[in-house]
Design a protein around this motif. Sequence first.
Motif, short mmCIF file in Angstrom:
data_model
loop_
_atom_site.label_atom_id
_atom_site.label_comp_id
_atom_site.label_asym_id
_atom_site.label_seq_id
_atom_site.Cartn_x
_atom_site.Cartn_y
_atom_site.Cartn_z
N MET A 178 5.01 -49.95 -7.98
CA MET A 178 5.49 -48.58 -7.70
C MET A 178 4.42 -47.83 -7.51
O MET A 178 4.27 -47.02 -6.47
CB MET A 178 6.13 -48.24 -9.02
CG MET A 178 7.32 -48.60 -9.32
SD MET A 178 8.19 -48.48 -10.81
CE MET A 178 8.73 -46.67 -10.46
N ARG A 179 3.09 -47.94 -8.25
CA ARG A 179 1.73 -47.11 -8.03
C ARG A 179 1.38 -47.47 -6.60
O ARG A 179 1.10 -46.48 -5.77
CB ARG A 179 0.76 -47.69 -9.01
CG ARG A 179 -0.41 -46.82 -8.94
CD ARG A 179 -1.55 -47.52 -9.69
NE ARG A 179 -1.90 -48.63 -8.76
CZ ARG A 179 -2.96 -48.23 -7.91
NH1 ARG A 179 -3.31 -47.23 -7.38
NH2 ARG A 179 -3.21 -49.31 -7.18
N GLU A 180 1.30 -48.81 -6.19
CA GLU A 180 0.89 -48.92 -4.69
C GLU A 180 1.79 -48.06 -3.61
O GLU A 180 1.34 -47.71 -2.65
CB GLU A 180 0.86 -50.37 -4.48
CG GLU A 180 -0.31 -50.84 -5.24
CD GLU A 180 -0.49 -52.58 -5.13
OE1 GLU A 180 0.39 -52.91 -4.29
OE2 GLU A 180 -1.33 -53.13 -5.56
N THR A 181 3.18 -48.12 -4.10
CA THR A 181 3.82 -47.49 -2.96
C THR A 181 3.78 -46.16 -2.89
O THR A 181 3.65 -45.35 -1.82
CB THR A 181 5.25 -47.73 -3.22
OG1 THR A 181 5.74 -49.37 -3.23
CG2 THR A 181 6.31 -47.42 -2.48
N ALA A 182 3.66 -45.57 -3.92
CA ALA A 182 3.40 -44.03 -4.16
C ALA A 182 2.11 -43.68 -3.60
O ALA A 182 1.84 -42.56 -2.71
CB ALA A 182 3.47 -43.78 -5.61
N HIS A 183 0.98 -44.70 -3.85
CA HIS A 183 -0.25 -44.28 -3.25
C HIS A 183 -0.09 -44.13 -1.74
O HIS A 183 -0.77 -43.44 -1.12
CB HIS A 183 -1.24 -45.18 -3.63
CG HIS A 183 -2.56 -45.03 -3.26
ND1 HIS A 183 -3.60 -44.26 -3.80
CD2 HIS A 183 -3.34 -45.74 -2.28
CE1 HIS A 183 -4.78 -44.23 -2.83
NE2 HIS A 183 -4.53 -45.13 -2.13
N VAL A 184 0.34 -45.25 -1.08
CA VAL A 184 0.56 -45.38 0.38
C VAL A 184 1.38 -43.81 0.89
O VAL A 184 0.80 -43.42 1.93
CB VAL A 184 1.27 -46.45 0.66
CG1 VAL A 184 1.73 -46.50 2.35
CG2 VAL A 184 0.41 -47.80 0.56
N GLN A 185 2.20 -43.79 0.26
CA GLN A 185 2.97 -42.41 0.73
C GLN A 185 2.27 -41.15 0.36
O GLN A 185 2.20 -40.21 1.37
CB GLN A 185 4.37 -42.34 -0.40
CG GLN A 185 5.20 -43.65 0.46
CD GLN A 185 5.63 -43.53 1.91
OE1 GLN A 185 5.75 -42.38 2.53
NE2 GLN A 185 6.00 -44.55 2.49
N TRP A 186 1.95 -40.75 -0.68
CA TRP A 186 1.22 -39.44 -1.15
C TRP A 186 0.22 -39.33 -2.03
O TRP A 186 -0.25 -38.29 -2.31
CB TRP A 186 2.71 -38.54 -1.83
CG TRP A 186 4.03 -38.81 -1.28
CD1 TRP A 186 4.57 -38.38 0.00
CD2 TRP A 186 4.90 -39.46 -1.96
NE1 TRP A 186 5.76 -38.84 -0.08
CE2 TRP A 186 6.13 -39.61 -1.15
CE3 TRP A 186 4.95 -40.32 -3.05
CZ2 TRP A 186 7.34 -40.13 -1.72
CZ3 TRP A 186 6.17 -41.11 -3.46
CH2 TRP A 186 7.40 -40.87 -2.60
#
Length: 266
Positions: free
Chosen positions: A117-125
Motif C-alpha cells: 500500500m505504501r509503495e502504491t501511494a508513493h508511486v501515485q502521490w
Amino acid sequence: MRLLFLAVLRPHTGNAVTAERVRVHLEAAGHVCILKDAFDFESPSEIANLITAEKCEAALGLHLYRAGRLLQGHRVPFGIIFGGTDLNEDVNQGEKNKVMGKVLEEARFAVAFTETMRETAHVQWVDPVFTREVKAKVQRAAGVRQMGEMAQEDLHAAMKSCFAVVNSSVSEGMSAAILEAMHLEVPVLARNIPGNAAVVKHEVTGLLFADPQEFVQLGKRLISDPALEKEIVANGKEYVRMHHSWRVERDTYQRLLRKLEGSLEG
C-alpha cells in the motif's frame, strides 16, 4: 485532544472494524474520539459545522477519498489512513485520483498498513507528504536553504557557484542533475545506488557515498584536496561529452525513428 474521526462505518466491513480498533487506541491514549460515518456527509461545509459544534482540535480520516475529500480546507490539521479501495480502485479513476492527491498535499501524515500500500501511494502521490517533512527539517537546520523551482539558466548559474552538487536519491534512473553538474564542471557527490553508480565512477567522475557519515568524510576530503577536485571535474566533463552529448542523442533518436519509418513501409 478532541479528535474527529471520519470513516466508512457500514456494518461488517473491513473499514468499520479498522475504525473501531483505531478509536479504541486513541481513546486509550486519553483523546476524545468523535467517530462519524463519512457517508452521512455530502460536503466539507457540513464537516466544518461539525468541527465547530464538537470543538474538534484535529481530525483523522480512514479512506483517502471517501473521508479525505471531506476534511480539506478546514482550520484543524488532519491525518489520513489508507483504506484499501482508495488505493486499489479509486486510484484508477482520474477525478478521484486528482482529489486524493490534493488531500495528501494538505494532510499532516498518511498511514499505510502494508508495504505494498505504501509503495502504491508513493508511486501515485506521497511526495507532497515527504516534501512537508523536508521543509520542516530545513527550517530547523542552521545554514540550510530550500530553493523553489528555477529557470534553467538561473539554476545553472547557481550550480556553477556551488562547491558541489549532491544527489541523495534512494532511487534513480539517470540523474539529469548529475550530468548537468558534470557538464558545468561542478564536482558531484552522489549516493551509491545503481542509477548513480552507472554515471559516477568513484574518484574518477565523482564521489559516491553509502551513508551520511561517508558523505561528510568525502565532502571534507573534496574541500581539502584541490587536485582530486580538478581531476573529477575534468573527467566528468569528458564523460558527458563522450556519452551524453546533445548531438549524439539527437542522432540516435533520428536513427531509431528511421527504423520506425522502415517498419511502416514494409
